[in-house]
Scaffold this motif. Sequence first.
Motif, PDB file in Angstrom:
ATOM      1  N   VAL A  57      31.377  53.013 -63.184  1.00  0.00           N
ATOM      2  CA  VAL A  57      32.655  52.342 -62.939  1.00  0.00           C
ATOM      3  C   VAL A  57      33.177  52.729 -61.556  1.00  0.00           C
ATOM      4  O   VAL A  57      33.500  53.894 -61.305  1.00  0.00           O
ATOM      5  N   ALA A  58      33.245  51.757 -60.670  1.00  0.00           N
ATOM      6  CA  ALA A  58      33.785  51.998 -59.333  1.00  0.00           C
ATOM      7  C   ALA A  58      35.310  51.991 -59.392  1.00  0.00           C
ATOM      8  O   ALA A  58      35.906  51.207 -60.132  1.00  0.00           O
ATOM      9  N   ILE A  59      35.924  52.882 -58.609  1.00  0.00           N
ATOM     10  CA  ILE A  59      37.383  52.962 -58.536  1.00  0.00           C
ATOM     11  C   ILE A  59      37.775  52.866 -57.066  1.00  0.00           C
ATOM     12  O   ILE A  59      37.358  53.684 -56.252  1.00  0.00           O
ATOM     13  N   ILE A  60      38.572  51.839 -56.739  1.00  0.00           N
ATOM     14  CA  ILE A  60      39.023  51.651 -55.359  1.00  0.00           C
ATOM     15  C   ILE A  60      40.538  51.818 -55.327  1.00  0.00           C
ATOM     16  O   ILE A  60      41.288  50.919 -55.710  1.00  0.00           O
ATOM     17  N   MET A  61      40.976  52.993 -54.900  1.00  0.00           N
ATOM     18  CA  MET A  61      42.411  53.294 -54.826  1.00  0.00           C
ATOM     19  C   MET A  61      42.649  54.331 -53.739  1.00  0.00           C
ATOM     20  O   MET A  61      41.783  55.150 -53.446  1.00  0.00           O
ATOM     21  N   GLU A  62      43.855  54.326 -53.172  1.00  0.00           N
ATOM     22  CA  GLU A  62      44.252  55.407 -52.280  1.00  0.00           C
ATOM     23  C   GLU A  62      44.668  56.600 -53.127  1.00  0.00           C
ATOM     24  O   GLU A  62      44.838  56.496 -54.351  1.00  0.00           O
ATOM     25  N   ASN A  63      44.818  57.747 -52.481  1.00  0.00           N
ATOM     26  CA  ASN A  63      45.216  58.957 -53.198  1.00  0.00           C
ATOM     27  C   ASN A  63      46.515  58.774 -53.954  1.00  0.00           C
ATOM     28  O   ASN A  63      47.444  58.108 -53.471  1.00  0.00           O
ATOM     29  N   GLY A  64      46.596  59.382 -55.105  1.00  0.00           N
ATOM     30  CA  GLY A  64      47.817  59.337 -55.890  1.00  0.00           C
ATOM     31  C   GLY A  64      47.518  59.619 -57.346  1.00  0.00           C
ATOM     32  O   GLY A  64      46.351  59.686 -57.769  1.00  0.00           O
ATOM     33  N   MET A  92      35.664  60.432 -69.138  1.00  0.00           N
ATOM     34  CA  MET A  92      35.607  60.731 -70.572  1.00  0.00           C
ATOM     35  C   MET A  92      34.651  59.813 -71.328  1.00  0.00           C
ATOM     36  O   MET A  92      34.067  60.212 -72.341  1.00  0.00           O
ATOM     37  N   LYS A  93      34.508  58.588 -70.847  1.00  0.00           N
ATOM     38  CA  LYS A  93      33.739  57.594 -71.602  1.00  0.00           C
ATOM     39  C   LYS A  93      32.605  56.959 -70.803  1.00  0.00           C
ATOM     40  O   LYS A  93      31.769  56.258 -71.360  1.00  0.00           O
ATOM     41  N   ALA A  94      32.578  57.172 -69.476  1.00  0.00           N
ATOM     42  CA  ALA A  94      31.577  56.510 -68.638  1.00  0.00           C
ATOM     43  C   ALA A  94      31.335  57.395 -67.407  1.00  0.00           C
ATOM     44  O   ALA A  94      31.536  58.610 -67.453  1.00  0.00           O
ATOM     45  N   THR A  95      30.909  56.787 -66.307  1.00  0.00           N
ATOM     46  CA  THR A  95      30.660  57.514 -65.062  1.00  0.00           C
ATOM     47  C   THR A  95      31.550  56.966 -63.959  1.00  0.00           C
ATOM     48  O   THR A  95      31.537  55.759 -63.695  1.00  0.00           O
ATOM     49  N   ALA A  96      32.316  57.838 -63.310  1.00  0.00           N
ATOM     50  CA  ALA A  96      33.253  57.416 -62.264  1.00  0.00           C
ATOM     51  C   ALA A  96      32.568  57.399 -60.904  1.00  0.00           C
ATOM     52  O   ALA A  96      31.783  58.288 -60.570  1.00  0.00           O
ATOM     53  N   PHE A  97      32.902  56.371 -60.133  1.00  0.00           N
ATOM     54  CA  PHE A  97      32.355  56.241 -58.778  1.00  0.00           C
ATOM     55  C   PHE A  97      33.500  55.864 -57.843  1.00  0.00           C
ATOM     56  O   PHE A  97      33.716  54.696 -57.535  1.00  0.00           O
ATOM     57  N   PRO A  98      34.291  56.854 -57.387  1.00  0.00           N
ATOM     58  CA  PRO A  98      35.416  56.542 -56.495  1.00  0.00           C
ATOM     59  C   PRO A  98      34.926  56.127 -55.114  1.00  0.00           C
ATOM     60  O   PRO A  98      34.004  56.744 -54.563  1.00  0.00           O
ATOM     61  N   LEU A  99      35.539  55.112 -54.562  1.00  0.00           N
ATOM     62  CA  LEU A  99      35.137  54.564 -53.266  1.00  0.00           C
ATOM     63  C   LEU A  99      36.268  54.656 -52.253  1.00  0.00           C
ATOM     64  O   LEU A  99      37.442  54.576 -52.617  1.00  0.00           O
ATOM     65  N   ARG A 113      29.001  48.532 -63.362  1.00  0.00           N
ATOM     66  CA  ARG A 113      29.313  47.669 -64.503  1.00  0.00           C
ATOM     67  C   ARG A 113      30.764  47.202 -64.450  1.00  0.00           C
ATOM     68  O   ARG A 113      31.107  46.130 -64.948  1.00  0.00           O
ATOM     69  N   ALA A 114      31.630  48.035 -63.825  1.00  0.00           N
ATOM     70  CA  ALA A 114      33.058  47.691 -63.779  1.00  0.00           C
ATOM     71  C   ALA A 114      33.678  48.198 -62.482  1.00  0.00           C
ATOM     72  O   ALA A 114      33.134  49.081 -61.815  1.00  0.00           O
ATOM     73  N   LEU A 115      34.812  47.608 -62.154  1.00  0.00           N
ATOM     74  CA  LEU A 115      35.565  47.975 -60.960  1.00  0.00           C
ATOM     75  C   LEU A 115      37.039  48.055 -61.328  1.00  0.00           C
ATOM     76  O   LEU A 115      37.603  47.117 -61.898  1.00  0.00           O
ATOM     77  N   ILE A 116      37.661  49.198 -61.016  1.00  0.00           N
ATOM     78  CA  ILE A 116      39.089  49.396 -61.295  1.00  0.00           C
ATOM     79  C   ILE A 116      39.847  49.428 -59.981  1.00  0.00           C
ATOM     80  O   ILE A 116      39.484  50.181 -59.067  1.00  0.00           O
TER      81      ILE A 116
END
Length: 505
Positions: free
Chosen positions: A59-66, A78-85, A104-107
């Motif tokens: 799961v890709a995560i595209i967010m600024e710090n916070g 907790m449920k998958a694999t995080a991939f912060p970008l 598989r997903a993008l947040i």
Amino acid sequence: MNNHSNRTMRELLDSQKDNNEIAIMAPDKPSLTYKQIYEYAGDLSAALNQFGIGLGDRVAIIMENGPELILSFLATTMKATAFPLNPMYKEEEFAFYLEDIEARALITLPEANELALKLAKPGMVIIQANPQANGSLTFELIKGELPARPEQWAGADDVAMLLHTSGTTGRPKRVPLSHANLIASTSNIVSTYELTSQDRSLCILPLFHIHGIVASALSTLASGGTLICPKGFSARRFWDLVHTYKPTWYTAVPTIHQIILTRVEEHEEIVKNNPFRFVRSCSSSLPPVVLERMEKAYNAPVLEAYGMSEAAHQMTSNPLPPKSHKSGSVGIGFGVDIGIMDEEGNLLPDGEIGEVVIRGANVFNGYDENQEANEESFTDGWFRTGDQGMKDEEGYLFLTGRLKELINRGGEKISPFEIDDVLLRHPSVVEAVSFGAPSKMYGEEVHAALLLKEKVNEDELKTFCSDYLARFKVPVKFHLLEEIPRGATGKIQRTKMAELLGLTT
């Protein structure tokens, strides 16, 4: 409050589920307690299962710090694999990384919704993270219909986080880090700096990078302390944040330390009234002259550490007083075995220079789907870091250079760190990066890129260097720049410098 029995991110949060102390503070946002983080992250992880996301999914995560990024990261692990970008990537860069990891997903947050839909591949789930007035988040399914997954919590050996190497050459390699790796690294950091619930960490590093997410965020949460999490680093706002939130420590890369140092005289009163317990530096070499200036300005120990993605960040660090912290050294191993190895795979005695090798619970098991790289990188259970160094009789590690960064002038292997430190002692030099440039006679010659605060001629710089360095180490050419090129995480692109300056054609 660190619990060494924790084995996963969920267990780390579970150990704090009844804690009503503040865990995260951020400018202009509600503070979050440990109890709230446990509840909010748990609810978000349940939503992922409902959207068809589960163990093994990336799961890709595209967010600024916070706080939003931290909640999304914890829920995903907790449920998958995080991939912060890095949210500053261009569309082509996002496309490459999403395809490379087979996301598989993008947040994303609502403001990045349009970009997310543009990047979505067939079958990819797009999830919008909606901030709520109370500081919580809700996940909203924007695109992609998958059957719900049954609730299944990640175990210690499951991959919590996936990163790419910030390597200077070749295609980036994928680094899978298990929950056990992350928990081991955070425990090592808590132990190294004796972090407690009384500590406050100011996070000024990007949370998409291993240094920021592990050293600043997860280690603070593991200790029961408070994380201060602004949107990112701002030289102009740094001392205001120190005044407002009174952090007891912060960690940064040398570039940021040098920028902060240039403004310290303007804020002497804040420095005096808000003393740091310690300051930490990692991710690239801290020139001894900068360390000296920092300790004088802050009246606090500046502890240089050594980390990399493959070790879930920290490998060594200088210890807190009263133990010795040595200028020019990255310290000793805390929960990590450190060795020096020759090219044939033999471990070398103290005082001899070779390749730094490591082993420990924080060290990953190998690159994702890259058998060739794994065979090259592991010898008898030791991971070969690609860094050159030596240990003294007390076990303190001294790095002499990145093996690929060493300047090879006619067979003489020259450490760029040594030259950088000399140049930074010149009163006109703000930043210095020495590097190897092609030479018909020697293979490589020493060059240096400089950022100056006042004009100085090349002959004066050469004379200055000659007072400290052997003749063959003195740069033959100085490149005066308005800005030193860096990668996304602030690292100097030393091995690319000759190419960037048009010296390779």
